[in-house]
Design an enzyme around this catalytic site. Structure first.
Site, PDB file in Angstrom:
ATOM      1  N   HIS A 154       0.817  -1.220   0.000  1.00 15.53           N
ATOM      2  CA  HIS A 154       0.000   0.000   0.000  1.00 15.53           C
ATOM      3  C   HIS A 154       0.848   1.266   0.000  1.00 15.53           C
ATOM      4  O   HIS A 154       0.338   2.346  -0.283  1.00 15.53           O
ATOM      5  CB  HIS A 154      -0.937  -0.002   1.211  1.00 15.53           C
ATOM      6  CG  HIS A 154      -2.030  -1.027   1.092  1.00 15.53           C
ATOM      7  ND1 HIS A 154      -3.312  -0.704   0.740  1.00 15.53           N
ATOM      8  CD2 HIS A 154      -2.016  -2.369   1.241  1.00 15.53           C
ATOM      9  CE1 HIS A 154      -4.049  -1.800   0.692  1.00 15.53           C
ATOM     10  NE2 HIS A 154      -3.286  -2.844   0.994  1.00 15.53           N
ATOM     11  N   ASP A 362       3.446   9.386  -1.110  1.00 19.64           N
ATOM     12  CA  ASP A 362       2.247   8.651  -0.725  1.00 19.64           C
ATOM     13  C   ASP A 362       2.097   7.490  -1.690  1.00 19.64           C
ATOM     14  O   ASP A 362       2.296   7.672  -2.893  1.00 19.64           O
ATOM     15  CB  ASP A 362       1.017   9.566  -0.841  1.00 19.64           C
ATOM     16  CG  ASP A 362       0.015   9.354   0.281  1.00 19.64           C
ATOM     17  OD1 ASP A 362      -0.036   8.230   0.797  1.00 19.64           O
ATOM     18  OD2 ASP A 362      -0.698  10.309   0.622  1.00 19.64           O
TER      19      ASP A 362
END
Ligand code: ADQ
Length: 457
Positions: A154, A362
């Site tokens: 992730h 991110d």
């Protein structure tokens, strides 16, 4: 059709934790196949045997295990959160390299695998999530499991130079290659990993997402995670959303509303964002008294020192900006260190003129996708997005910025506030199309199609 077996550090055993996109996506596949979700219970115990606690819910079996204090500190706090998280977000300076922590991390992966392997059946498909369990496929193979095993990361995968800073880089890369499918959020992550395998492990990129390395062929691809696009759009029109929008509307008094929503984390670029807001009021006097910025940031991992320091820094920066620019009837930058319900956030996004999503790094970033889906198509707000969020690969129709360049971010906010309706609608339509087409269901299907050509629901 095989059962889906999910493995992640935290599970959605608590029904309240099933509201988010990822939890819903995994939960639905598990329900459809009568699957199992393994993970940490969230409890710490000194019980030697650390048995799996079983819970059934709607045909899904949750098998949870406690951690000992030593496991919790070494595997979770130290290796996962203080080594992998900073290094994979390019913050080698914040990493607490520690050989013992890696030993505990590896031991927890192996212990989970020994507990899980005997419960797997022929035809099962194992899907492991995130950086806590990079060694799991290797550990499961040693524990006797030979079936399909996939991994989804992730968070970003760093450039080879940065990955090499991890003393255990070779061990981790080799263990990752024991997975049949390795999924990354973005092409740049896939590129970094494959490049490392080529440079350091003699891998051959066979094309089409296949890499030959360590005497086997592994699928390595980007699967950008999506959101429940339709669900979020509906949430933005719920009663709770209306209430939240009305409450903030009273505070705004007709001023333009700029919003940021992030977990409190140094990867999210919050100090830089606050600086950019200061630059906005410095460089564009027409915005003074006319624009209100609200940053919603619930504290996370508040025991870790770096997070406590970040909190202090943000408090100081917000105080300075408000001290410099605020007036009797105007608070330029409101900073709320708490969380809100999904519907409330959706309502706030809906009435915002600008969404500020400016992480320094991110993996994907879901907030930017949620912001877009909450907009009113007749009068949509503008998304400002960091080039260092995985989402920037898909969302090129946003105003893409370099979050380190605070003048550039201030200019983008000013441009967004002055953008014509036609351009706003045009950009928004392009963003909405991608987010709807590549939603959370699409993501799950793409990954499971590659992991299990026979199919999982
Ligand atoms: P996160 O780093 O947690 O996730 P993100 O993708 O932005 O980051 O997701 C955060 C979620 O929390 C969003 O759904 C958001 O609405 C919610 N949230 C944030 N602030 C909140 C608040 N104040 N109150 C309530 N809810 C709030 C990790 C990776 C990301 C990756 C995701 C999914 O770091 O890069 O996109 O996993 O793979």
């Amino acid at each position: 059709m095989g059962r889906l077996i999910a493995i992640s550090n935290r599970t959605a055993v608590d029904p309240k934790a099933r509201a988010g996109g990822l939890a819903v996506a995994v939960w639905e596949s598990l329900k459809a196949t009568g699957g199992v979700w393994f993970g940490w219970s969230g409890d710490i115990t000194e019980n030697e045997h650390r048995v799996l606690h079983g819970h059934y819910d709607d045909g899904v079996e949750f098998l949870l295990t406690d951690l000992t204090q030593e496991e919790h500190d070494g595997y979770y706090l130290n290796y996962a959160n203080r080594v992998i998280w900073p290094v994979f977000h390019y913050r080698i300076d914040l990493a607490w390299f520690n050989r013992d922590a890696f030993t505990t991390y590896a031991a927890v992966n192996q212990r989970f695998a020994r507990q899980i392997a005997p419960r797997l059946q022929d035809g099962d498909i194992v899907w492991v999530h995130d950086y806590h369990f990079m060694l799991m496929a290797d550990a499961l193979r040693h524990a006797g499991w030979a079936g399909p095993t996939g991994f989804f990361l992730h968070i970003p995968f760093p450039a080879p130079e940065v990955f090499r800073a991890l003393p255990e880089h070779h061990w981790i890369a080799r263990a990752l290659c024991a997975y049949d499918v390795i999924g990354f959020q973005a092409e740049r992550d896939r590129y970094n990993f494959v490049q490392y395998l080529i440079d350091d492990c003699g891998a051959e990129d066979l094309g089409d997402g296949h890499v030959k390395v360590f005497d086997r062929t592994t699928t390595v691809k980007a699967y950008p995670i999506g959101i429940d696009a339709e669900g979020f759009h509906a949430a933005a029109h719920s009663e709770l959303a209306d209430e939240a929008a009305e409450r903030i509307g009273r505070f705004l008094g007709g001023r333009e509303f700029v919003i940021g929503v992030d977990r409190m984390d140094y990867s999210k670029g919050l100090p830089e964002r606050f600086e950019a807001v200061g630059r906005l009021f410095d460089n564009f006097p027409d915005t003074r008294g006319k624009v209100s910025v609200t940053q919603i940031t619930p504290p996370s991992r508040s025991k870790v020192e770096e997070y406590q320091e970040l909190r202090v820094e943000l408090d100081q920066l917000a105080g300075r900006i408000n001290g410099d620019y605020g007036d009797l009837d105007w608070i330029p930058l409101r900073y709320l260190a708490r969380s809100y319900q999904r519907e409330e956030l959706a309502g706030l996004f809906r009435i915002a003129r600008v969404g500020l999503v400016t992480p320094l790094r991110d993996g994907m970033n879901l907030v930017c996708k949620e912001f877009v889906m909450a907009q009113d198509e007749e009068d949509p707000g503008v998304l400002i997005l960091s080039e260092f969020a995985g989402a920037a690969e898909q969302l090129q129709a946003a105003l893409i910025v370099n979050p380190h360049d605070t003048d550039n971010v201030a200019e983008a906010i000013h441009a967004a506030l002055n953008m014509s309706l036609e351009e706003r609608q045009n950009r928004w339509r392009r963003l909405e199309k991608v987010i709807r087409e590549q939603d959370i269901g699409w993501w799950r299907e793409q990954f499971l199609k590659d992991l299990s050509p026979g199919g999982v629901n």
